[in-house]
Design a protein around this motif. Structure first.
Motif, mmCIF file in Angstrom:
data_model
loop_
_atom_site.group_PDB
_atom_site.id
_atom_site.type_symbol
_atom_site.label_atom_id
_atom_site.label_comp_id
_atom_site.label_asym_id
_atom_site.label_seq_id
_atom_site.Cartn_x
_atom_site.Cartn_y
_atom_site.Cartn_z
ATOM 1 N N HIS A 11 0.973 -1.270 -0.094
ATOM 2 C CA HIS A 11 -0.404 0.307 0.216
ATOM 3 C C HIS A 11 0.719 1.439 0.122
ATOM 4 O O HIS A 11 2.498 1.205 0.597
ATOM 5 C CB HIS A 11 -0.826 0.156 0.997
ATOM 6 N N PRO A 12 0.327 2.372 -0.218
ATOM 7 C CA PRO A 12 -0.587 2.768 -1.154
ATOM 8 C C PRO A 12 -0.847 2.034 -2.571
ATOM 9 O O PRO A 12 0.236 2.427 -3.651
ATOM 10 C CB PRO A 12 -0.798 4.128 -1.123
ATOM 11 N N ARG A 13 -1.932 1.539 -3.281
ATOM 12 C CA ARG A 13 -2.212 0.929 -4.468
ATOM 13 C C ARG A 13 -2.948 1.424 -5.156
ATOM 14 O O ARG A 13 -3.484 1.265 -6.465
ATOM 15 C CB ARG A 13 -2.127 -0.774 -3.625
ATOM 16 N N ASP A 126 -6.212 2.724 2.639
ATOM 17 C CA ASP A 126 -4.918 2.219 1.567
ATOM 18 C C ASP A 126 -3.982 3.153 1.880
ATOM 19 O O ASP A 126 -2.397 3.310 1.646
ATOM 20 C CB ASP A 126 -5.345 1.948 -0.153
ATOM 21 N N TRP A 127 -4.588 4.738 1.461
ATOM 22 C CA TRP A 127 -3.490 5.371 1.088
ATOM 23 C C TRP A 127 -2.334 6.243 3.001
ATOM 24 O O TRP A 127 -1.775 6.498 3.260
ATOM 25 C CB TRP A 127 -4.214 7.105 0.860
ATOM 26 N N TYR A 129 -2.040 3.695 5.286
ATOM 27 C CA TYR A 129 -2.206 2.438 5.360
ATOM 28 C C TYR A 129 -0.821 2.171 6.520
ATOM 29 O O TYR A 129 -0.606 1.025 7.396
ATOM 30 C CB TYR A 129 -1.559 1.151 4.359
ATOM 31 N N ALA A 183 -9.185 -2.237 -2.295
ATOM 32 C CA ALA A 183 -7.998 -2.419 -0.828
ATOM 33 C C ALA A 183 -7.633 -3.228 0.132
ATOM 34 O O ALA A 183 -7.070 -3.211 0.962
ATOM 35 C CB ALA A 183 -8.386 -0.520 -0.238
#
Length: 184
Positions: A11-13, A126-127, A129, A183
């Motif tokens: 992450h992030p992905r 996600d952002w 994480y 996510a």
């Protein structure tokens, strides 16, 4: 090849990866227009810091106002945390997603509300994480699954409403649920 084998393991992905942030930072340094956009986002984020988090408040049959507010705030705060490294923004985004995670539900009777909230928490998960500890990740992940994915699954199985509509509800709902799935 199973599709999940192609999913980034780290992450992030979602949407904006590390190299994208470097390009954005370079653009901010080089272009006044990009700097002006960042400055507006910073002002918005500073304003958000003083606001209470979203609340489970329906207007008529809809939670949509709160869902969209959460989505806007999480994008703004998490992006600025990733760009600027200011932990105030990460902490405030965490408050936002935890407030929404604590809701009894995300109003699946008006599924647009649920999809937008799933999208918001997916971006936060996600952002942020690496900012979140494992217990916090589990709280957000469980909310995405229990309040977003599970209600969506029953609608997919029954092939009702937005799952078969041919207009923007389908795009927004499928998009929100898809980003939630990616996510977690």
């Amino acid at each position: 090849m199973p599709i999940l084998d192609t999913l980034r393991s780290n992450h992030p992905r979602l949407i904006t990866l590390g190299p994208d942030l470097d390009r954005i930072k370079d653009s901010i340094a080089e272009y006044p227009e990009a700097r002006a956009i960042r400055d507006r986002l910073l002002k918005n984020a500073e304003d958000i810091l003083g606001e209470p988090p979203v609340k489970h408040e329906l207007i008529g049959p809809r939670l949509l106002g709160q869902s969209r507010l959460c989505l806007e705030r999480v994008y703004t705060l998490a992006l600025l945390y990733r760009l600027e490294g200011d932990e105030r923004f990460a902490e405030r985004a965490k408050k936002e997603i935890f407030a929404a995670a604590a809701f009894p539900d995300w109003n699946p009777s008006h599924f647009l509300d649920t999809a937008e909230m799933t999208h918001a928490l997916a971006i936060g998960y996600d952002w942020l994480y690496d900012y979140l500890d494992e217990e916090s990740r589990a709280t957000v992940r469980d909310a995405i699954i229990d309040k977003g994915m599970k209600p969506a699954l029953s609608e997919y199985e029954e092939r009702i409403r937005w799952t078969v509509y041919e207009f923007n509800w389908s795009q927004v709902c499928n998009g929100g649920i898809s980003i939630g799935a990616l996510a977690v």
